[in-house]
Design a protein around this motif. Structure first.
Motif, PDB file in Angstrom:
ATOM      1  N   UNK A   8      -0.978 -15.434  35.062  1.00 58.10           N
ATOM      2  CA  UNK A   8      -0.910 -16.846  35.435  1.00 58.10           C
ATOM      3  C   UNK A   8      -0.169 -17.662  34.385  1.00 58.10           C
ATOM      4  N   UNK A   9      -0.363 -17.318  33.112  1.00 53.56           N
ATOM      5  CA  UNK A   9       0.374 -18.010  32.049  1.00 53.56           C
ATOM      6  C   UNK A   9       1.881 -17.819  32.211  1.00 53.56           C
ATOM      7  N   UNK A  10       2.284 -16.601  32.526  1.00 52.76           N
ATOM      8  CA  UNK A  10       3.708 -16.320  32.720  1.00 52.76           C
ATOM      9  C   UNK A  10       4.220 -17.084  33.937  1.00 52.76           C
ATOM     10  N   UNK A  11       3.462 -17.063  35.022  1.00 50.37           N
ATOM     11  CA  UNK A  11       3.860 -17.796  36.226  1.00 50.37           C
ATOM     12  C   UNK A  11       4.073 -19.280  35.926  1.00 50.37           C
ATOM     13  N   UNK A  12       3.129 -19.905  35.224  1.00 52.25           N
ATOM     14  CA  UNK A  12       3.236 -21.329  34.941  1.00 52.25           C
ATOM     15  C   UNK A  12       4.359 -21.635  33.954  1.00 52.25           C
ATOM     16  N   UNK A  13       4.552 -20.783  32.971  1.00 44.84           N
ATOM     17  CA  UNK A  13       5.658 -20.988  32.028  1.00 44.84           C
ATOM     18  C   UNK A  13       6.996 -20.858  32.739  1.00 44.84           C
ATOM     19  N   UNK A  14       7.103 -19.890  33.652  1.00 46.95           N
ATOM     20  CA  UNK A  14       8.336 -19.722  34.422  1.00 46.95           C
ATOM     21  C   UNK A  14       8.571 -20.929  35.329  1.00 46.95           C
ATOM     22  N   UNK A  15       7.495 -21.465  35.896  1.00 51.59           N
ATOM     23  CA  UNK A  15       7.625 -22.654  36.740  1.00 51.59           C
ATOM     24  C   UNK A  15       8.101 -23.847  35.924  1.00 51.59           C
ATOM     25  N   UNK A  16       7.631 -23.946  34.690  1.00 49.06           N
ATOM     26  CA  UNK A  16       8.009 -25.070  33.834  1.00 49.06           C
ATOM     27  C   UNK A  16       9.453 -24.955  33.348  1.00 49.06           C
ATOM     28  N   UNK A  21      13.416 -16.014  30.290  1.00 50.61           N
ATOM     29  CA  UNK A  21      13.605 -15.828  28.845  1.00 50.61           C
ATOM     30  C   UNK A  21      12.893 -16.931  28.065  1.00 50.61           C
ATOM     31  N   UNK A  22      13.102 -18.181  28.499  1.00 51.30           N
ATOM     32  CA  UNK A  22      12.445 -19.300  27.810  1.00 51.30           C
ATOM     33  C   UNK A  22      10.939 -19.266  28.023  1.00 51.30           C
ATOM     34  N   UNK A  23      10.510 -18.830  29.197  1.00 53.02           N
ATOM     35  CA  UNK A  23       9.079 -18.692  29.454  1.00 53.02           C
ATOM     36  C   UNK A  23       8.454 -17.679  28.497  1.00 53.02           C
ATOM     37  N   UNK A  28       5.408 -16.257  23.282  1.00 56.21           N
ATOM     38  CA  UNK A  28       5.560 -15.236  22.227  1.00 56.21           C
ATOM     39  C   UNK A  28       5.508 -13.830  22.816  1.00 56.21           C
ATOM     40  N   UNK A  29       6.196 -13.652  23.932  1.00 53.04           N
ATOM     41  CA  UNK A  29       6.288 -12.349  24.599  1.00 53.04           C
ATOM     42  C   UNK A  29       7.742 -11.916  24.637  1.00 53.04           C
ATOM     43  N   UNK A  30       7.959 -10.619  24.859  1.00 49.79           N
ATOM     44  CA  UNK A  30       9.317 -10.153  25.113  1.00 49.79           C
ATOM     45  C   UNK A  30       9.695 -10.521  26.544  1.00 49.79           C
ATOM     46  N   UNK A  31      10.994 -10.618  26.791  1.00 52.33           N
ATOM     47  CA  UNK A  31      11.447 -10.955  28.137  1.00 52.33           C
ATOM     48  C   UNK A  31      11.001  -9.896  29.144  1.00 52.33           C
ATOM     49  N   UNK A  32      11.073  -8.638  28.751  1.00 52.42           N
ATOM     50  CA  UNK A  32      10.693  -7.558  29.669  1.00 52.42           C
ATOM     51  C   UNK A  32       9.212  -7.620  30.019  1.00 52.42           C
ATOM     52  N   UNK A  33       8.374  -7.945  29.025  1.00 54.16           N
ATOM     53  CA  UNK A  33       6.933  -8.035  29.281  1.00 54.16           C
ATOM     54  C   UNK A  33       6.621  -9.182  30.229  1.00 54.16           C
ATOM     55  N   UNK A  34       7.306 -10.318  30.023  1.00 59.92           N
ATOM     56  CA  UNK A  34       7.079 -11.465  30.905  1.00 59.92           C
ATOM     57  C   UNK A  34       7.564 -11.162  32.322  1.00 59.92           C
TER      58      UNK A  34
END
Length: 298
Positions: A8-16, A21-23, A28-34
């Motif tokens: 959910x954190x990744x989803x909301x960061x991506x929405x923002x 990559x910026x999400x 503090x995650x790698x792009x692949x992990x996100x």
């Protein structure tokens, strides 16, 4: 449970950020992990939450529908974590305030809140009404304190305290000699004006006050900051119109002179604004309580 709070954190960061990559960087995650977390969330429910436009991620209808629920769930999870460690004490807040409130009222409120909650932190964002409303709508702020009237179906707009706008001039201005007399519309039309910018709550109220003569007023300058307006008026460039809260010290010093326009209603309200679907933490409720107590004590 078929989803994780991290997803959910990744989803909301991506929405923002509308960019994975910026999400990822914000968490503090790698792009692949996100990317994997977001992909797994969608695959687990056989859904798609974003339209992919090149490297840009744009929320689709389903994504917009579930975003407020995800925001609320994460906010509650964060408060639960705080409660475990701080025994139900109000925690960190992100507060938005319009310029008059931010510059003349909010700092004292922050000090009182943090004095009560020594471990808490308040982040204050000072902008005009339109910008604060946008950030509350986008879940970037826990609560907003605004000066302007607002009609937005996704926001709760709650009255806080009354305020009044005051027309003023420099002591050397010709109208200063008539400070005890009521000005007429002819006086207002003959003057030049230094005003707040469009989009500010103060400007919105001023435009309402001057209904009927507004298009004929001579506006020399539109400035974003109240102190800049006060300096320009002190320099004799024209009349200003700002909150009584922002002018009290200048009137006491005599560097500015209040003018009377009793035939026009200069009263207004300050408001709280909150997203209707954002979880209201103990910290938000305590902030509102402190704001209301400050009115009783003033």
């Amino acid at each position: 449970m078929r989803y994780s709070l991290r997803q959910l954190q990744v989803f909301l960061a991506a929405a923002h950020f509308e960019n994975i990559t910026r999400a990822a960087e914000s968490l503090s995650m790698s792009q692949s992990a996100a990317s994997s977390a977001l992909k797994e969330l969608e695959q687990q429910f056989d859904i798609q939450l974003f339209d992919r436009i090149g490297k840009r991620l744009q929320l689709n209808e389903l994504g917009r529908l579930v975003r407020p629920q995800a925001e609320s769930l994460l906010a509650q999870a964060s408060e639960l974590e705080t409660s475990f460690s701080q025994h139900l004490q109000p925690g960190h807040l992100t507060v938005g305030a319009t310029l008059t409130i931010g510059n003349y009222l909010a700092v004292d409120l922050m000090a009182r809140y943090m004095l009560e909650q020594p471990q808490a932190k308040v982040t204050l964002d000072v902008e005009n009404t339109a910008a604060i409303a946008s950030k509350v709508l986008n879940f970037e702020l826990d609560i907003g304190l605004i000066e302007g009237e607002l009609q937005q179906p996704d926001l709760d707009v709650l009255p806080w305290r009354q305020d009044q706008l005051v027309v003023f001039c420099s002591p050397e201005h010709p109208l200063a000699q008539r400070s005890e007399q009521a000005l007429t519309d002819t006086d207002l039309l003959a003057a030049t004006w230094i005003l707040r910018e469009k989009g500010s709550g103060t400007r919105q109220t001023f435009d309402r006050i001057m209904t009927g003569i507004l298009p004929e007023l001579q506006v020399l300058l539109e400035l974003q900051h109240t102190e800049a307006i006060k300096r320009a008026v002190e320099a004799g460039l024209g009349l200003g119109c700002l909150s009584a809260v922002a002018l009290a010290d200048a009137f006491k010093r005599g560097s500015l002179v209040p003018l009377q326009i009793p035939h026009r209603n200069t009263e207004r309200w300050f408001y709280f604004i909150l997203h209707k679907q954002k979880y209201r933490s103990a910290g938000v409720q305590r902030w509102i309580d402190l704001c209301r107590q400050s009115v009783l004590q003033s």
